[in-house]
Design a protein around this motif. Sequence first.
Motif, PDB file in Angstrom:
ATOM      1  N   CYS B  50       1.784   6.390  11.838  1.00  0.00           N
ATOM      2  CA  CYS B  50       2.246   5.847  10.986  1.00  0.00           C
ATOM      3  C   CYS B  50       3.066   6.751  10.317  1.00  0.00           C
ATOM      4  O   CYS B  50       2.429   8.499  10.442  1.00  0.00           O
ATOM      5  N   CYS B  53       1.172   8.672   6.784  1.00  0.00           N
ATOM      6  CA  CYS B  53       0.413   9.862   6.592  1.00  0.00           C
ATOM      7  C   CYS B  53       0.518  11.024   7.858  1.00  0.00           C
ATOM      8  O   CYS B  53       0.280  12.412   7.790  1.00  0.00           O
ATOM      9  N   CYS B  64      -3.159   1.660   9.532  1.00  0.00           N
ATOM     10  CA  CYS B  64      -3.991   3.222   9.628  1.00  0.00           C
ATOM     11  C   CYS B  64      -4.961   2.848   8.403  1.00  0.00           C
ATOM     12  O   CYS B  64      -5.191   2.539   7.792  1.00  0.00           O
ATOM     13  N   CYS B  67      -3.953   5.107   5.135  1.00  0.00           N
ATOM     14  CA  CYS B  67      -3.383   4.392   4.423  1.00  0.00           C
ATOM     15  C   CYS B  67      -3.081   3.166   4.277  1.00  0.00           C
ATOM     16  O   CYS B  67      -2.952   2.322   3.181  1.00  0.00           O
TER      17      CYS B  67
END
Lengths: 391, 165
Positions: B50, B53, B64, B67
């Motif tokens: 991801c 992050c 993710c 997120c």
Amino acid sequence: MKSNLYFRRVAVIGAGLTLFRRRLLETPQELAWEASRKALDEAGLDLKDIDCVVIGSAPDAFDGVHMKGEYLAHGSGGIRRMVTRVFVGGATGVMVPITAWYHVASGLCQKVLAVAEEKMSPARPHPQSVFRYIWDPITEKPLNPNLIWIFAMEMHRYMYVNKISKEEIALVSVKNKRNALNNPYAQAAGNITVDDVLKSEILVWPVQLLDTSPVSDGAAAMVIVSEDIARRYTDTPVWIEGVGWALDNTEWTGRELTYPRYLEYAARMAYKMAAIERPSKEIDVIEPYDPFDYKELHHIEGLMIAKRGEAPKLLKEGVFDIDGDIPSSPSGGLLGVGNPIAAAGLMKTISIYWQLKGTAGKMQVKKPVHTGLAQAWGDLMQASTVIVMRN
Amino acid sequence: MDGTPLKEEDLKKVSTIVYKPNAKYAYSAGQAYSKFLLGLKDKKIIGRKCNKCGRVYVPPRMYCDDCFRPTDEWVEVRDEGIIETVVASFISWTRERIEKPEIVGVIRLFPSNDKDWVFPGLFHRICAEFEEVKNMSLFGKKVKAVWKDNREGSINDIECFKVIE
Ligand SMILES: [Zn+2]
């Protein structure tokens, strides 16, 4: 400061337990009925007075019956009533009273019967084999895991990072099995020593036989009602003052196993609701989830009652003994009473309820108690539930 | 009525119903695991990253968790890492006693560091002896995957992880 004070107050006014044993004769429904009948009797209510029923059972596979909700409903008084089944693995036992709490707190129901049941013994060749089906079917199950692997991996990491010995951990098993001698429902009570634990069969190092709770069958039930009903039926209601529940990420292999972060989240939620700012000063008695001995220490830290890695030190000092500052698992816990999974979590909640009501009999802790806490944990390492009660 | 425990002699009287459920499953591995399994066939450990992050998911995920957005790219992580935890099983998955313990644990794969909130972590066998588990000398050790010669796109394409230093 208290938060979320928009809901109604909720009280517990009755509870019932069956014996916890391996291979009980009764069916799951019969066990649920026995616990429910006792809870109604203690509350002074009859089934006709109940509006809603909440039932909990952990993996269906144990009883050998899927659709456990419908299956358990009649034994739990659910016929022609609103019935809700909750399911968060081992955390289910405390999720049951939490769910009953929000049924009442929201104003939806006045009187709820909350029931949890489990029969682990029917599984063949051993309940262990059923646990295989909770692992990821593609990346984990092909390695033929058994459930104890995961506890052993967590326990060993906890020991390594915090430099804790097996002897220090075994003291939990010694304490809980000793406490269970006072519990008339207990399956695995006994006066054992640290040496007995260290000499018991090695299952999955560092887990040995006496580090674990037994295979059990059993049921538990509670009557949970609104404030006006509670005042009508009893002079000694016990109030549910805070509840919390949370999940951590399911990729347990991708996170630090030393500390139960899932529990810290759940505990913070419950503490905020109950206006607890310093848990180690404000909570008088606790029932943290202890399917394995290290797990009680792990959870005492997640509950922020001890600092990280310091629970073993406080245990050794006697803080968690039945006559200590914060008695922990005075019922005997899962290690001493037994572990019919969902029923075990509700048994812990009932233990706190009886402590606060002052009717715990020989289990009653020595010091006066005002605030108590029960907690459970489950799923594949990441679900936790917390309930805080006051008298 | 408290519940009625059965005695040992009662168990001889009861009849047991043995029932083998005819329940079979054909799992879909999905996009992430399919790529992961194909990677194993080529001695590669594939993850998903991801970019928001920075987390790397191994085994891979198409989204993710935190997120709650799609992960962005396939990344190959090394078949080397650090032993996070290790245990020795003396029982099989049916709880039968086994003589030679099976050693398993979790490996934090590189690239990652011990401060990562979520890291590429693999649960697998570790080629080691019980003594090394017991004396905790394996913790923090660097290990590398031992690949099987005949690989078929399964987690078992890795024989185990072996200490390299
Ligand atoms: Zn992200």
